[in-house]
Design a protein around this motif. Structure first.
Motif, mmCIF file in Angstrom:
data_model
loop_
_atom_site.group_PDB
_atom_site.id
_atom_site.type_symbol
_atom_site.label_atom_id
_atom_site.label_comp_id
_atom_site.label_asym_id
_atom_site.label_seq_id
_atom_site.Cartn_x
_atom_site.Cartn_y
_atom_site.Cartn_z
ATOM 1 N N ALA A 142 -17.580 3.349 9.887
ATOM 2 C CA ALA A 142 -16.555 2.319 10.046
ATOM 3 C C ALA A 142 -15.260 2.747 9.364
ATOM 4 O O ALA A 142 -15.248 3.051 8.167
ATOM 5 N N THR A 143 -14.182 2.777 10.144
ATOM 6 C CA THR A 143 -12.856 3.113 9.628
ATOM 7 C C THR A 143 -11.974 1.876 9.700
ATOM 8 O O THR A 143 -11.891 1.215 10.741
ATOM 9 N N PHE A 144 -11.320 1.573 8.590
ATOM 10 C CA PHE A 144 -10.444 0.412 8.502
ATOM 11 C C PHE A 144 -9.038 0.877 8.140
ATOM 12 O O PHE A 144 -8.864 1.712 7.246
ATOM 13 N N ILE A 145 -8.055 0.325 8.828
ATOM 14 C CA ILE A 145 -6.645 0.606 8.542
ATOM 15 C C ILE A 145 -5.995 -0.700 8.112
ATOM 16 O O ILE A 145 -6.093 -1.718 8.809
ATOM 17 N N ILE A 146 -5.340 -0.674 6.959
ATOM 18 C CA ILE A 146 -4.642 -1.846 6.445
ATOM 19 C C ILE A 146 -3.151 -1.560 6.502
ATOM 20 O O ILE A 146 -2.653 -0.656 5.826
ATOM 21 N N ALA A 147 -2.428 -2.307 7.339
ATOM 22 C CA ALA A 147 -1.001 -2.071 7.544
ATOM 23 C C ALA A 147 -0.204 -3.233 6.973
ATOM 24 O O ALA A 147 -0.417 -4.389 7.375
ATOM 25 N N PRO A 148 0.724 -2.976 6.045
ATOM 26 C CA PRO A 148 1.566 -4.052 5.514
ATOM 27 C C PRO A 148 2.607 -4.479 6.529
ATOM 28 O O PRO A 148 2.932 -3.734 7.462
ATOM 29 N N ALA A 149 3.145 -5.681 6.321
ATOM 30 C CA ALA A 149 4.132 -6.196 7.263
ATOM 31 C C ALA A 149 5.468 -5.500 7.122
ATOM 32 O O ALA A 149 6.205 -5.350 8.087
ATOM 33 N N THR A 150 5.815 -5.069 5.894
ATOM 34 C CA THR A 150 7.103 -4.430 5.650
ATOM 35 C C THR A 150 6.899 -3.154 4.868
ATOM 36 O O THR A 150 5.897 -2.972 4.173
ATOM 37 N N LEU A 151 7.871 -2.257 4.965
ATOM 38 C CA LEU A 151 7.866 -1.007 4.222
ATOM 39 C C LEU A 151 9.155 -0.909 3.426
ATOM 40 O O LEU A 151 10.237 -1.115 3.968
ATOM 41 N N THR A 152 9.047 -0.619 2.143
ATOM 42 C CA THR A 152 10.229 -0.435 1.316
ATOM 43 C C THR A 152 10.679 1.014 1.419
ATOM 44 O O THR A 152 9.920 1.891 1.825
ATOM 45 N N PRO A 153 11.943 1.330 1.030
ATOM 46 C CA PRO A 153 12.385 2.732 1.050
ATOM 47 C C PRO A 153 11.486 3.641 0.234
ATOM 48 O O PRO A 153 11.253 4.786 0.585
ATOM 49 N N THR A 154 10.941 3.105 -0.860
ATOM 50 C CA THR A 154 10.031 3.916 -1.668
ATOM 51 C C THR A 154 8.786 4.270 -0.870
ATOM 52 O O THR A 154 8.322 5.399 -0.859
ATOM 53 N N ASP A 155 8.260 3.269 -0.148
ATOM 54 C CA ASP A 155 7.055 3.510 0.637
ATOM 55 C C ASP A 155 7.321 4.494 1.767
ATOM 56 O O ASP A 155 6.478 5.321 2.105
ATOM 57 N N ALA A 156 8.507 4.391 2.372
ATOM 58 C CA ALA A 156 8.802 5.220 3.533
ATOM 59 C C ALA A 156 8.746 6.696 3.194
ATOM 60 O O ALA A 156 8.475 7.526 4.053
ATOM 61 N N ALA A 157 8.987 7.022 1.921
ATOM 62 C CA ALA A 157 8.965 8.423 1.516
ATOM 63 C C ALA A 157 7.627 8.830 0.925
ATOM 64 O O ALA A 157 7.445 9.964 0.503
ATOM 65 N N ALA A 158 6.697 7.893 0.873
ATOM 66 C CA ALA A 158 5.415 8.169 0.228
ATOM 67 C C ALA A 158 4.314 8.270 1.274
ATOM 68 O O ALA A 158 4.471 7.888 2.431
ATOM 69 N N THR A 159 3.175 8.780 0.846
ATOM 70 C CA THR A 159 2.048 8.930 1.773
ATOM 71 C C THR A 159 1.457 7.596 2.154
ATOM 72 O O THR A 159 0.749 7.500 3.168
ATOM 73 N N ALA A 160 1.710 6.563 1.358
ATOM 74 C CA ALA A 160 1.147 5.235 1.650
ATOM 75 C C ALA A 160 2.025 4.427 2.571
ATOM 76 O O ALA A 160 1.872 3.227 2.691
ATOM 77 N N ALA A 161 2.974 5.077 3.259
ATOM 78 C CA ALA A 161 3.941 4.342 4.076
ATOM 79 C C ALA A 161 3.271 3.561 5.188
ATOM 80 O O ALA A 161 3.762 2.522 5.601
ATOM 81 N N VAL A 162 2.163 4.048 5.734
ATOM 82 C CA VAL A 162 1.494 3.341 6.825
ATOM 83 C C VAL A 162 0.401 2.424 6.322
ATOM 84 O O VAL A 162 -0.365 1.889 7.108
ATOM 85 N N GLY A 163 0.330 2.199 5.032
ATOM 86 C CA GLY A 163 -0.697 1.336 4.474
ATOM 87 C C GLY A 163 -1.827 2.156 3.891
ATOM 88 O O GLY A 163 -1.604 3.157 3.229
ATOM 89 N N ALA A 164 -3.050 1.713 4.147
ATOM 90 C CA ALA A 164 -4.217 2.393 3.590
ATOM 91 C C ALA A 164 -5.258 2.590 4.675
ATOM 92 O O ALA A 164 -5.374 1.787 5.611
ATOM 93 N N VAL A 165 -6.019 3.653 4.551
ATOM 94 C CA VAL A 165 -7.127 3.953 5.456
ATOM 95 C C VAL A 165 -8.368 4.186 4.612
ATOM 96 O O VAL A 165 -8.323 4.942 3.638
ATOM 97 N N VAL A 166 -9.456 3.536 4.983
ATOM 98 C CA VAL A 166 -10.705 3.692 4.242
ATOM 99 C C VAL A 166 -11.855 3.769 5.231
ATOM 100 O O VAL A 166 -11.829 3.135 6.297
ATOM 101 N N GLN A 167 -12.857 4.562 4.897
ATOM 102 C CA GLN A 167 -13.998 4.776 5.793
ATOM 103 C C GLN A 167 -15.291 4.635 5.001
ATOM 104 O O GLN A 167 -15.368 5.021 3.828
#
Length: 315
Positions: A142-167
């Motif tokens: 089972a793979t789950f993707i958690i996507a936030p509603a908004t992205l801050t400039p800090t997030d946009a430059a980070a690996t967590a920009a698309v939220g989180a993925v867990v399996q």
């Protein structure tokens, strides 16, 4: 710099008085030709300078600017705020369920969308940015993707920009039959499962409004925050085989989808989607429905062919 600015302002006021007025031939004293000019007592009085505003050529300067460059501390670069990202962990539970722990400390009360094998639901983080959920799995891996509603400039430059993925591995997925009904907005959909010939309101009739005292082999779970604007919602019916010591019943479980006609959806086109796990794969079927006009509010439309019945074989 502030002290120097004040001194310059005072100096300018002092020197402008005799120069300006002397050039105009109004203030007392001598002009450049050495002529004596008449004294005017009113004009000879000192000018009172009021409301002086101290300014600086560089508002970004600090107290360290008075320190010689060789003695200043090296500037420290600000690192991105990692807490603005989203992290998640997952743990498999009995019944092919998964416990999700979601953390986003600087996103308190924010909307998120959870994706899993085609299922999408809208949830809301707590005030502290934390959320714990139990999700019915639709795959043995089972793979789950958690996507936030908004992205801050800090997030946009980070690996967590698309939220989180867990399996996570779900070892008992093969023992569970599962049907999902999902939709967007307040469309009034609901899923009904009638186990082994059960009628409406009897033991074995499983839906979100069932009496808790009624017995049933399967379980229904609702996901999604209905208070959000145009939320993604889902209902999931699960039947687990090989549970307990007693053998389960055999036969059909009739699955139907109902849509209540309300003042919100009457006269409109509404859509839903069903997902069913078959032999380890997720089968989907789309539904687009034109609701009757508002004179039929309170009635229900029953759809018996959107989801195939579950066939449970004897052990």
């Amino acid at each position: 710099m502030s002290a120097a600015t004040a001194a310059c302002a005072l100096g300018i006021g002092f020197f402008m008085q005799p120069t300006t007025f002397g050039s105009a031939g109004l203030a007392g004293g001598s002009d450049q030709a050495g002529l004596q000019l008449p004294q005017d007592p009113e004009l000879a009085r000192p000018i009172a300078i009021e409301k002086i505003t101290l300014t600086s050529a560089n508002p970004g300067l600090s107290e360290d600017d008075d320190i010689p460059p060789t003695q200043r501390q090296p500037a420290q670069r600000q690192s991105p705020v990692a807490a603005c990202g989203v992290t998640a962990s997952a743990t498999a539970l009995p019944g092919a369920l998964v416990a999700l722990q979601i953390s986003a400390p600087c996103r308190g009360n924010e909307r998120i969308t959870l994706h899993h094998q085609g299922m999408m639901v809208t949830e809301t983080l707590g005030p502290d940015g934390q959320l714990d959920l139990v999700i019915p799995a639709l795959s043995s891996t089972a793979t789950f993707i958690i996507a936030p509603a908004t992205l801050t400039p800090t997030d946009a430059a980070a690996t967590a920009a698309v939220g989180a993925v867990v399996q996570v591995a779900v070892p008992d997925m093969a023992e569970v039959d599962r049907v999902v009904l999902q939709w967007s907005g307040n469309s009034g959909f609901e899923i009904h499962a009638r186990e082994f010939g059960a009628q409406y309101g009897e033991n074995g009739h499983v839906w979100h409004g069932a009496d808790p005292s009624q017995k049933a082999a399967g379980k229904l779970m609702q996901l999604g925050d209905a208070t959000q604007l145009v939320p993604r919602l889902a209902e999931i019916y699960s039947f687990q085989r090989n549970q307990g010591e007693a053998p389960p019943a055999a036969g059909d479980i009739e699955i139907s989808v109902e849509a209540e006609i309300t003042e919100i959806n009457c006269g409109r086109e509404i859509a839903a989607q069903s997902l069913r796990v078959v032999a380890g794969r997720v089968q989907t079927r789309d539904l687009v429905l034109n609701m009757p006009d508002c004179t039929a509010s309170g009635d229900f439309l029953v759809l018996n062919n959107l989801v195939e019945n579950l066939k449970i074989a004897a052990r």
